[in-house]
Design a protein around this motif. Structure first.
Motif, PDB file in Angstrom:
ATOM      1  N   GLU A   1      87.908   9.540  49.527  1.00 40.57           N
ATOM      2  CA  GLU A   1      87.554  10.111  50.822  1.00 40.57           C
ATOM      3  C   GLU A   1      86.096   9.832  51.185  1.00 40.57           C
ATOM      4  O   GLU A   1      85.242   9.687  50.315  1.00 40.57           O
ATOM      5  N   THR A   2      85.846   9.802  52.487  1.00 40.85           N
ATOM      6  CA  THR A   2      84.499   9.653  53.036  1.00 40.85           C
ATOM      7  C   THR A   2      84.358  10.618  54.195  1.00 40.85           C
ATOM      8  O   THR A   2      85.271  10.765  55.002  1.00 40.85           O
ATOM      9  N   ARG A   3      83.240  11.299  54.254  1.00 37.87           N
ATOM     10  CA  ARG A   3      82.994  12.229  55.352  1.00 37.87           C
ATOM     11  C   ARG A   3      81.676  11.874  56.041  1.00 37.87           C
ATOM     12  O   ARG A   3      80.682  11.560  55.383  1.00 37.87           O
ATOM     13  N   LEU A   4      81.672  11.973  57.363  1.00 37.56           N
ATOM     14  CA  LEU A   4      80.453  11.805  58.136  1.00 37.56           C
ATOM     15  C   LEU A   4      79.966  13.193  58.520  1.00 37.56           C
ATOM     16  O   LEU A   4      80.730  13.994  59.078  1.00 37.56           O
ATOM     17  N   VAL A   5      78.688  13.504  58.219  1.00 40.09           N
ATOM     18  CA  VAL A   5      78.145  14.821  58.522  1.00 40.09           C
ATOM     19  C   VAL A   5      76.771  14.676  59.157  1.00 40.09           C
ATOM     20  O   VAL A   5      76.093  13.658  58.988  1.00 40.09           O
ATOM     21  N   ALA A   6      76.362  15.697  59.884  1.00 40.28           N
ATOM     22  CA  ALA A   6      75.060  15.705  60.554  1.00 40.28           C
ATOM     23  C   ALA A   6      74.179  16.787  59.942  1.00 40.28           C
ATOM     24  O   ALA A   6      74.679  17.791  59.433  1.00 40.28           O
ATOM     25  N   VAL A   7      72.868  16.582  60.010  1.00 40.39           N
ATOM     26  CA  VAL A   7      71.908  17.508  59.408  1.00 40.39           C
ATOM     27  C   VAL A   7      70.782  17.789  60.393  1.00 40.39           C
ATOM     28  O   VAL A   7      70.232  16.865  61.007  1.00 40.39           O
ATOM     29  N   ALA A   8      70.427  19.066  60.523  1.00 42.75           N
ATOM     30  CA  ALA A   8      69.251  19.463  61.301  1.00 42.75           C
ATOM     31  C   ALA A   8      68.082  19.633  60.338  1.00 42.75           C
ATOM     32  O   ALA A   8      68.125  20.487  59.451  1.00 42.75           O
ATOM     33  N   THR A   9      67.066  18.804  60.502  1.00 40.12           N
ATOM     34  CA  THR A   9      65.929  18.847  59.582  1.00 40.12           C
ATOM     35  C   THR A   9      64.623  18.611  60.314  1.00 40.12           C
ATOM     36  O   THR A   9      64.558  17.842  61.271  1.00 40.12           O
ATOM     37  N   LYS A  10      63.577  19.285  59.835  1.00 38.81           N
ATOM     38  CA  LYS A  10      62.221  19.061  60.347  1.00 38.81           C
ATOM     39  C   LYS A  10      61.436  18.150  59.421  1.00 38.81           C
ATOM     40  O   LYS A  10      60.235  17.941  59.631  1.00 38.81           O
ATOM     41  N   GLY A  11      62.105  17.611  58.384  1.00 33.16           N
ATOM     42  CA  GLY A  11      61.428  16.744  57.427  1.00 33.16           C
ATOM     43  C   GLY A  11      61.431  17.336  56.044  1.00 33.16           C
ATOM     44  O   GLY A  11      62.090  18.350  55.769  1.00 33.16           O
ATOM     45  N   SER A  12      60.722  16.676  55.139  1.00 32.42           N
ATOM     46  CA  SER A  12      60.603  17.087  53.740  1.00 32.42           C
ATOM     47  C   SER A  12      61.909  16.952  52.965  1.00 32.42           C
ATOM     48  O   SER A  12      62.014  17.461  51.855  1.00 32.42           O
TER      49      SER A  12
ATOM     50  N   VAL B   1      72.365  11.695  60.417  1.00 32.79           N
ATOM     51  CA  VAL B   1      73.776  11.532  60.059  1.00 32.79           C
ATOM     52  C   VAL B   1      73.885  10.857  58.701  1.00 32.79           C
ATOM     53  O   VAL B   1      73.211   9.850  58.437  1.00 32.79           O
ATOM     54  N   TYR B   2      74.724  11.427  57.851  1.00 31.02           N
ATOM     55  CA  TYR B   2      74.954  10.916  56.500  1.00 31.02           C
ATOM     56  C   TYR B   2      76.435  10.638  56.297  1.00 31.02           C
ATOM     57  O   TYR B   2      77.296  11.330  56.845  1.00 31.02           O
TER      58      TYR B   2
ATOM     59  N   ALA C   1      75.393  10.486  48.938  1.00 34.95           N
ATOM     60  CA  ALA C   1      75.111  10.765  50.344  1.00 34.95           C
ATOM     61  C   ALA C   1      74.205   9.669  50.879  1.00 34.95           C
ATOM     62  O   ALA C   1      73.080   9.500  50.421  1.00 34.95           O
ATOM     63  N   LYS C   2      74.700   8.950  51.855  1.00 32.03           N
ATOM     64  CA  LYS C   2      73.991   7.784  52.376  1.00 32.03           C
ATOM     65  C   LYS C   2      73.575   8.032  53.823  1.00 32.03           C
ATOM     66  O   LYS C   2      74.407   8.333  54.676  1.00 32.03           O
ATOM     67  N   PHE C   3      72.280   7.908  54.098  1.00 29.70           N
ATOM     68  CA  PHE C   3      71.786   8.052  55.463  1.00 29.70           C
ATOM     69  C   PHE C   3      72.275   6.872  56.299  1.00 29.70           C
ATOM     70  O   PHE C   3      72.078   5.718  55.920  1.00 29.70           O
ATOM     71  N   VAL C   4      72.898   7.144  57.447  1.00 28.97           N
ATOM     72  CA  VAL C   4      73.454   6.061  58.258  1.00 28.97           C
ATOM     73  C   VAL C   4      72.952   6.059  59.693  1.00 28.97           C
ATOM     74  O   VAL C   4      73.287   5.156  60.458  1.00 28.97           O
ATOM     75  N   GLY C   5      72.125   7.035  60.086  1.00 28.14           N
ATOM     76  CA  GLY C   5      71.618   6.996  61.434  1.00 28.14           C
ATOM     77  C   GLY C   5      71.208   8.365  61.938  1.00 28.14           C
ATOM     78  O   GLY C   5      71.163   9.339  61.176  1.00 28.14           O
TER      79      GLY C   5
END
Length: 500
Positions: free
Chosen positions: A382-393, A408-409, A416-420
């Motif tokens: 399986e592969t899932r696309l997820v979004a993250v709210a971040t201010k950094g760090s 988006v990862y 977990a791979k950053f994709v955009g």
């Protein structure tokens, strides 16, 4: 520690996220530690030779991992350009648009160096200063190189880089190397002049304006020559390409192969920005940009031995701060004299060193947490696309309503791979919810099964759920990659239990 208005954050307690993942761990070869990949899913530094990883370790534009912790600064000393692009309209007194080619004010090399010193004193994250316009850095070569000389004298710990269209590059490689400019970005949108003629109306070369196929052919040859010369001089080269549907979208796979074979180590395929309000030829003629799905599909297709950059924000030519933010308004020509006058060079160096030490501890913890999570992840297709709210760090540390973009990862058994990233309208406006912004946010998050936030209200949570997007608050202020892997493992295990 605080000096001259510069505050270095205190390091939080070293923390590894506890995991409780059911199932048998899949066997791993070497894990995903920094010794082999630079961190689980760490992006553009993964898989690179150690000597290259060392050189991009703190460069936010060349390393997806570094962009969580370090800031960049563009100094607008290069107003002139030697080519015309159909996607570009330079503006020299604009404070509102966020795109390449736009600046609030042009700088002299002397003013630019003073501004760098002021920014370095107030923003300890600053690691890189570049010349990226608003025209072309090498069409204004003397201004660019004088700026670098002054910055090198004032702040020798800051890396230098430049961006260019490549037309004037071959004449300047030797000086680029001599000045210690270790990173160069070339924008290459084609290797076929037939394609190039649709992107570039003209170039100015050898004191003459040239058009059509002749212009595109000369530009292509100069770009390839300059790329090869930089690689031979041991300068790291990133290639930027603008994805223009119907013109070069299919062709960019060939561009990718061509620049990879010539030694570029990173390829940044960016979406065309074509808002008619910007006044560009493509914007005014209705040329659309790619959808997020189209962009990701092309990036995926080009990814292999060539590293793909996916965290680009297509910054202004006077951008200041972390990627995704712009603090340029804090440092105008009217106030930088006062800021620079307060700088104590010894205290600034001490504070900047303290920040780097803090970041290294954080990055070590993040990688350890990601490794721990990955080591307990069972096998799954399986592969899932997820979004993250971040201010950094590298943490999930932003309220849903305060996010102007989501990272988006892609999460799978490999990590977990950053994709955009997906830009959105701000949901919270002065303490009030903007319900009109929510449909656009939901649309921007299309394809994502979950959004990870530090906090979210009941109404947006309900609307996201109706669109099939789960709002996840369980990992507030934790490390991004370890959290996503842990959530993914539990999600997969839970689905398997329900199916049994």
């Amino acid at each position: 520690m605080s000096t001259q208005g510069l505050v270095v954050p205190e390091a939080p307690a070293r923390k590894i996220i506890p995991l409780a993942v059911a199932g048998t761990a899949a066997p791993r070869t070497g894990g995903c530690s920094t010794a082999t990949t630079g961190g689980c899913g760490s992006g553009s530094s993964a898989g690179l030779p150690q000597h290259v990883r060392d050189r991009v370790h703190d460069h936010p534009c060349y390393s997806a991992e570094a962009h969580h912790h370090f800031a960049r600064m563009h100094v607008a000393v290069a107003p002139g350009c030697n080519i015309q692009c159909n996607y570009c309209n330079r503006k020299y007194d604009c404070a509102n648009e966020s795109r390449p080619g736009v600046v609030s004010e042009k700088l002299t090399p002397e003013l630019a160096a003073k501004k760098v010193l002021a920014v370095a004193a107030r923003i300890p994250q600053l690691s890189v200063v570049g010349v990226a316009g608003p025209g072309d850095a090498l069409a204004n070569a003397e201004k660019t190189f004088r700026t670098f000389e002054l910055i090198r004298e004032a702040a020798p710990d800051i890396r230098l880089c430049l961006s260019t269209n490549g037309l004037a590059l071959p004449e300047h490689v030797e000086r680029i190397k001599a000045l210690g400019v270790d990173h160069v970005t070339i924008t290459i949108n084609m290797i076929d002049p037939e394609v190039g003629a649709q992107i570039y109306p003209w170039i100015f070369f050898e004191h003459k304006r040239r058009r059509g196929l002749e212009a595109a052919r000369i530009l292509h040859e100069r770009q390839m020559q300059g790329l090869e010369m930089l690689v031979a001089a041991d300068v790291l080269v990133k290639v930027n390409s603008v994805m223009i549907p119907g013109i070069n979208d299919r062709h960019l796979a060939e561009v990718n192969e061509a620049v990879k074979s010539r030694g570029a180590f990173l390829h940044n395929i960016m979406p065309l920005i074509s808002d008619p309000a910007h006044g560009t030829h493509f914007g005014l003629t209705g040329q659309r940009g790619p959808t997020p799905a189209e962009l990701k599909a092309l990036q995926d297709a080009c990814e292999g031995e060539m590293q793909m950059m996916r965290h680009c924000r297509q910054c202004r030519a006077d951008a200041v701060g972390m990627l995704g933010e712009d603090r340029g308004a804090e440092f105008t020509s009217q106030n930088i004299d006062a800021i620079a006058a307060e700088v104590d060079a010894a205290q600034m160096a001490e504070s900047r060193a303290a920040y780097r030490s803090f970041v290294e501890r954080e990055r070590a913890d993040q990688n350890e947490a990601a490794d721990a999570a990955w080591s307990q992840l069972g096998t799954t297709a399986e592969t899932r696309l997820v979004a993250v709210a971040t201010k950094g760090s590298g943490r999930i540390n932003q309220h849903f309503g305060h996010a102007e973009e989501f990272q988006v990862y892609e999460v799978s058994a490999t990590g977990a791979k950053f994709v955009g990233h997906r830009k959105v309208a701000l949901y919270c406006q002065g303490g009030y919810d903007d319900d009109e912004a929510l449909p656009g946010i939901v649309e921007a998050l299309a394809g994502c099964g979950a959004v990870f936030v530090a906090k979210i209200g009941h109404c947006p949570r309900k609307d996201l759920a109706a669109a099939g997007i789960a709002a996840v608050e369980d990992y507030a202020h934790e490390y991004i990659e370890a959290s996503l892997i842990d959530w993914f493992a539990k999600s997969v295990a839970g689905a398997a239990t329900m199916a049994a």
